[in-house]
Structure formats: C-alpha cells, structure tokens
Design an enzyme around this catalytic site. Sequence first.
Site, short mmCIF file in Angstrom:
data_model
loop_
_atom_site.label_atom_id
_atom_site.label_comp_id
_atom_site.label_asym_id
_atom_site.label_seq_id
_atom_site.Cartn_x
_atom_site.Cartn_y
_atom_site.Cartn_z
N ASN A 36 0.63 -1.20 -0.03
CA ASN A 36 -0.07 -0.04 -0.02
C ASN A 36 0.92 1.33 0.01
O ASN A 36 2.11 1.25 -0.19
CB ASN A 36 -0.97 0.08 1.31
CG ASN A 36 -2.28 0.10 0.80
OD1 ASN A 36 -2.66 1.22 0.22
ND2 ASN A 36 -3.45 -0.56 1.08
N HIS B 212 21.37 3.64 12.34
CA HIS B 212 22.27 4.63 12.21
C HIS B 212 23.06 4.23 13.49
O HIS B 212 22.85 4.65 14.74
CB HIS B 212 21.83 5.93 12.33
CG HIS B 212 21.67 6.55 11.08
ND1 HIS B 212 22.47 7.01 10.20
CD2 HIS B 212 20.51 6.37 10.22
CE1 HIS B 212 22.10 7.38 9.00
NE2 HIS B 212 20.91 6.78 9.17
N SER C 194 -1.68 -3.75 13.57
CA SER C 194 -1.32 -2.52 13.36
C SER C 194 -0.52 -2.05 14.47
O SER C 194 -0.74 -2.54 15.55
CB SER C 194 -2.47 -1.43 12.94
OG SER C 194 -3.15 -1.75 11.76
N LYS D 70 -2.32 -14.98 18.99
CA LYS D 70 -3.30 -16.45 18.81
C LYS D 70 -2.39 -17.14 17.56
O LYS D 70 -1.92 -16.48 16.88
CB LYS D 70 -4.59 -15.76 18.25
CG LYS D 70 -5.59 -16.77 17.77
CD LYS D 70 -6.81 -16.16 17.20
CE LYS D 70 -7.76 -17.34 16.82
NZ LYS D 70 -9.17 -16.58 16.22
#
Length: 202
Positions: free
Chosen positions: A95, A125, A176, A199
């Site tokens: 996306n 870094h 998310s 799960k």
Amino acid sequence: MFQKIKNRILNYLFNEFKNHQNNKQDQYIRWIAKQFKKVGSNFQLETPYIINGCKYIEIGSDFVAGNRFWLDAIDHYRDQKFNPEIIIKDNVHINHNVHIGAINKIVIGNNTLIASNVLISDHNHGSITKEENNIPPKERPLFSKGEIIIGDNVWIGEYVSILGGVKIGNNVIIGSNSLINKDIPDNCVVGGVPAKILKTLE
C-alpha cells in the site's frame, strides 16, 4: 454556444495532456523495471516513488506498490561499503507510504500484503553503544543486526516496523502499530510493542 465550444476545447486539451503525461509515466516505469536485477510480469508502481540500487533488487510477478513507495538498496554510506540484496517474490501487494531499506538482505515471500505506513529496515544509524552515543546520529556508521526474512502469505498491518535480524514465518498476521524485533513462528497473529503472539492459527 461559444462557451460550450470553449469547454469542449478545454476538455479535449486537458484529456490530451493527461494521456500524454500517463504515457510518459508508463514509459518511465517500464524503463525503471528494466533496471532491476530481475523483474516479473505485471509490474505496477504508482507515482511518486523513490527507488535506489535497482541492480541489487529482484521483484517477482504481479507486484503492486502504492504511491510514496521507497525502496532502498544501499551499497555505500560515507566510507562504508555494502552488498545489499532485496528479493520480493510473487503476488506481493504494497500500500501507500511504505519504506523498505537494506544494507544486508531482505526477502519478502509470496502473497504478502503490506498496509500503508510500514517500515522494513535491516539497519540502524549506529549499534547503540555508549561510545557512539556521543556521535551525531547521521554521522554514526550504519549497522545491521542481520537479514530480514518474511515468509509466504503474510499480512502486515498499518504502521508496523520490522527491524533487522528477524525471521517471520508463513501465514502470519501482524497487527497495526506493532514492532517486530524477534523471530515470529508460522501460523499466528502477533501484535504489540514489541510484538507478542496473540493467537495461534494451527
């Protein structure tokens, strides 16, 4: 009457310009595709995008990436030299606003779906030491904990960060806003910062 004719002319000119721009963009995307080490059929890439190090990148068939896609195979940084490798297998859909960066190796398996605003990076870094902490971040040497291997049939949710040195199994769902900094086994749902198994799907 004059206004109708004027509108038709303006619409015609706008459509011609749009078609011309689309044709130019299609030609440029075809040119970009030829720069990769390997690329399969049905390569789709929305604009704008940033792609660096095409010669280190392999992309399979049926690849789709939304706009603001940033694909970065870094072979040098300041006085450092790297041999990066990015392999994206078949039927991968990405996306908008996704950044994939490698100085080591990143593999993304077949049938993977990546939501918006995802970071997949095998490097940092600096190596997070007391000595390097006194150096401005942009001047620290790039450091990788290891390669990232993502299995087949993986669904990565929005705002996920996947860091170096991890292996994600097959048939995994990543919730998310998760941070992946450890290996994830096959057939599970994970989420959290850092991510934990929520799960199992066996």
